[in-house]
Scaffold this motif. Structure first.
Motif, PDB file in Angstrom:
ATOM      1  N   TYR A  51      -2.504  -3.169   8.670  1.00  0.00           N
ATOM      2  CA  TYR A  51      -3.670  -3.773   8.061  1.00  0.00           C
ATOM      3  C   TYR A  51      -4.527  -2.672   7.474  1.00  0.00           C
ATOM      4  N   GLY A  52      -5.462  -3.083   6.642  1.00  0.00           N
ATOM      5  CA  GLY A  52      -6.353  -2.124   6.015  1.00  0.00           C
ATOM      6  C   GLY A  52      -6.040  -1.973   4.540  1.00  0.00           C
ATOM      7  N   ALA A  53      -6.926  -1.292   3.846  1.00  0.00           N
ATOM      8  CA  ALA A  53      -6.797  -1.130   2.405  1.00  0.00           C
ATOM      9  C   ALA A  53      -5.545  -0.346   2.026  1.00  0.00           C
ATOM     10  N   PHE A  54      -5.128   0.588   2.879  1.00  0.00           N
ATOM     11  CA  PHE A  54      -3.989   1.438   2.548  1.00  0.00           C
ATOM     12  C   PHE A  54      -2.908   1.344   3.615  1.00  0.00           C
ATOM     13  N   ALA A  55      -2.567   0.130   3.992  1.00  0.00           N
ATOM     14  CA  ALA A  55      -1.550  -0.063   5.029  1.00  0.00           C
ATOM     15  C   ALA A  55      -0.180   0.398   4.544  1.00  0.00           C
ATOM     16  N   ILE A  56       0.097   0.200   3.273  1.00  0.00           N
ATOM     17  CA  ILE A  56       1.371   0.627   2.703  1.00  0.00           C
ATOM     18  C   ILE A  56       1.091   1.735   1.695  1.00  0.00           C
ATOM     19  N   MET A  57       1.714   2.868   1.903  1.00  0.00           N
ATOM     20  CA  MET A  57       1.552   3.980   0.964  1.00  0.00           C
ATOM     21  C   MET A  57       2.574   3.830  -0.152  1.00  0.00           C
ATOM     22  N   THR A  58       2.119   3.988  -1.368  1.00  0.00           N
ATOM     23  CA  THR A  58       3.029   3.922  -2.500  1.00  0.00           C
ATOM     24  C   THR A  58       3.707   5.271  -2.688  1.00  0.00           C
ATOM     25  N   THR A  59       4.835   5.264  -3.338  1.00  0.00           N
ATOM     26  CA  THR A  59       5.549   6.515  -3.603  1.00  0.00           C
ATOM     27  C   THR A  59       5.352   6.972  -5.041  1.00  0.00           C
ATOM     28  N   ARG A  60       4.601   6.198  -5.809  1.00  0.00           N
ATOM     29  CA  ARG A  60       4.259   6.561  -7.183  1.00  0.00           C
ATOM     30  C   ARG A  60       2.746   6.512  -7.327  1.00  0.00           C
ATOM     31  N   ARG A  61       2.198   7.415  -8.118  1.00  0.00           N
ATOM     32  CA  ARG A  61       0.763   7.408  -8.323  1.00  0.00           C
ATOM     33  C   ARG A  61       0.453   7.695  -9.791  1.00  0.00           C
ATOM     34  N   PRO A  62      -0.019   6.681 -10.531  1.00  0.00           N
ATOM     35  CA  PRO A  62      -0.424   6.951 -11.917  1.00  0.00           C
ATOM     36  C   PRO A  62      -1.743   7.716 -11.934  1.00  0.00           C
ATOM     37  N   GLU A  63      -1.831   8.688 -12.794  1.00  0.00           N
ATOM     38  CA  GLU A  63      -3.048   9.494 -12.927  1.00  0.00           C
ATOM     39  C   GLU A  63      -3.422   9.610 -14.392  1.00  0.00           C
ATOM     40  N   ILE A  64      -4.703   9.409 -14.682  1.00  0.00           N
ATOM     41  CA  ILE A  64      -5.206   9.546 -16.053  1.00  0.00           C
ATOM     42  C   ILE A  64      -5.682  10.978 -16.254  1.00  0.00           C
ATOM     43  N   ILE A  65      -5.219  11.585 -17.320  1.00  0.00           N
ATOM     44  CA  ILE A  65      -5.654  12.924 -17.712  1.00  0.00           C
ATOM     45  C   ILE A  65      -6.417  12.759 -19.021  1.00  0.00           C
ATOM     46  N   ILE A  66      -7.628  13.288 -19.086  1.00  0.00           N
ATOM     47  CA  ILE A  66      -8.439  13.197 -20.295  1.00  0.00           C
ATOM     48  C   ILE A  66      -8.355  14.530 -21.034  1.00  0.00           C
ATOM     49  N   GLU A  67      -8.067  14.447 -22.321  1.00  0.00           N
ATOM     50  CA  GLU A  67      -7.984  15.643 -23.152  1.00  0.00           C
ATOM     51  C   GLU A  67      -8.865  15.479 -24.379  1.00  0.00           C
ATOM     52  N   ILE A 104      -1.565   8.900 -19.337  1.00  0.00           N
ATOM     53  CA  ILE A 104      -1.255   8.472 -17.976  1.00  0.00           C
ATOM     54  C   ILE A 104       0.057   9.137 -17.566  1.00  0.00           C
ATOM     55  N   TYR A 105      -0.012   9.898 -16.498  1.00  0.00           N
ATOM     56  CA  TYR A 105       1.166  10.507 -15.901  1.00  0.00           C
ATOM     57  C   TYR A 105       1.439   9.767 -14.600  1.00  0.00           C
ATOM     58  N   VAL A 106       2.691   9.696 -14.234  1.00  0.00           N
ATOM     59  CA  VAL A 106       3.044   9.087 -12.959  1.00  0.00           C
ATOM     60  C   VAL A 106       3.624  10.172 -12.079  1.00  0.00           C
ATOM     61  N   TYR A 107       2.938  10.413 -10.970  1.00  0.00           N
ATOM     62  CA  TYR A 107       3.430  11.366  -9.990  1.00  0.00           C
ATOM     63  C   TYR A 107       4.288  10.597  -8.993  1.00  0.00           C
ATOM     64  N   GLU A 108       5.463  11.144  -8.696  1.00  0.00           N
ATOM     65  CA  GLU A 108       6.369  10.515  -7.744  1.00  0.00           C
ATOM     66  C   GLU A 108       6.818  11.555  -6.732  1.00  0.00           C
ATOM     67  N   TYR A 109       7.077  11.088  -5.519  1.00  0.00           N
ATOM     68  CA  TYR A 109       7.637  11.988  -4.518  1.00  0.00           C
ATOM     69  C   TYR A 109       9.063  12.333  -4.908  1.00  0.00           C
ATOM     70  N   SER A 110       9.423  13.552  -4.685  1.00  0.00           N
ATOM     71  CA  SER A 110      10.808  13.965  -4.905  1.00  0.00           C
ATOM     72  C   SER A 110      11.632  13.573  -3.683  1.00  0.00           C
ATOM     73  N   SER A 111      12.903  13.292  -3.922  1.00  0.00           N
ATOM     74  CA  SER A 111      13.805  13.092  -2.797  1.00  0.00           C
ATOM     75  C   SER A 111      14.122  14.478  -2.238  1.00  0.00           C
ATOM     76  N   TRP A 112      14.686  14.516  -1.042  1.00  0.00           N
ATOM     77  CA  TRP A 112      15.026  15.813  -0.445  1.00  0.00           C
ATOM     78  C   TRP A 112      16.031  16.562  -1.314  1.00  0.00           C
ATOM     79  N   SER A 113      16.973  15.825  -1.907  1.00  0.00           N
ATOM     80  CA  SER A 113      17.975  16.502  -2.748  1.00  0.00           C
ATOM     81  C   SER A 113      17.336  17.052  -4.021  1.00  0.00           C
ATOM     82  N   GLU A 114      16.387  16.298  -4.623  1.00  0.00           N
ATOM     83  CA  GLU A 114      15.678  16.812  -5.803  1.00  0.00           C
ATOM     84  C   GLU A 114      14.861  18.043  -5.448  1.00  0.00           C
ATOM     85  N   LYS A 115      14.204  17.996  -4.302  1.00  0.00           N
ATOM     86  CA  LYS A 115      13.385  19.131  -3.884  1.00  0.00           C
ATOM     87  C   LYS A 115      14.234  20.382  -3.721  1.00  0.00           C
TER      88      LYS A 115
END
Length: 188
Positions: A54-70, A157-168
């Protein structure tokens, strides 16, 4: 009043299933794949609402969109308006900010999860950058246009994703960046 000896005897039989269900729910937050019978069990137990995420962040996402301003003075060379607290470099750990609440950086996270129509303040933010409003520029870590405001601004908008162990292991990187193709361009 219950007898303490009886309570101690039966508490183990209550604690063990609660602990096991809690472990299953914890693993679920990491997208752990369960057999179908386990999923059915967790779904039926969630109706009781006694042991659950329960709670606002009970499930953590594995992708995170981020806005970059230029911004740009010529439409060719673009310089980033760096945020004070928002994650930007995937190879650098986020800063420790407590007890502060970085309102702009926080709002940018939610803006990346929704549409420009749902965030009318965002167009105002970009307009203030185009006009060089000092009180707005102070919300950023640095001003890439110290002498005069940019003629153009854009939001990527960039999307940050966790790398898999093999990618890392293969890339030796902490995350991957993918350009999402969502660009807002405001012209002065």
């Amino acid at each position: 009043m219950p007898c303490p000896k009886l309570q101690k005897k039966f508490s183990f039989f209550l604690i063990l299933p609660v602990f096991l269900i809690s472990v299953l729910l914890f693993l679920e937050s990491f997208s752990f794949a369960y057999p179908q019978w386990t999923v059915k069990l967790l779904n039926s137990l969630s109706a009781i609402r006694s042991i659950n995420n329960y709670g606002a962040f009970a499930i953590m996402t594995t992708r995170r969109p981020e806005i970059i301003i230029e911004g740009s003075s010529d439409g060719i060379e673009w310089k980033e308006f760096p945020f004070c607290w928002k994650p930007d470099d995937p190879h650098k750990a986020p800063a420790f900010i407590s007890p502060f609440h970085p309102r702009l950086d926080w709002q940018m996270w939610f803006a990346a999860l929704s549409t420009p129509k749902e965030n009318p303040w965002f167009a105002s933010l970009l307009s203030c950058l185009l006009h060089g409003k000092k009180e707005v520029i102070k919300l950023f870590k640095a001003n890439p246009f110290p002498t005069s405001p940019p003629k153009y601004v854009r939001a990527l908008i960039y999307v940050y994703e966790y790398s898999s162990w093999s990618e890392k292991k293969r890339k030796d990187s902490g995350g991957t960046e993918l350009f999402m193709g969502c660009i807002f361009l405001l012209l002065l």
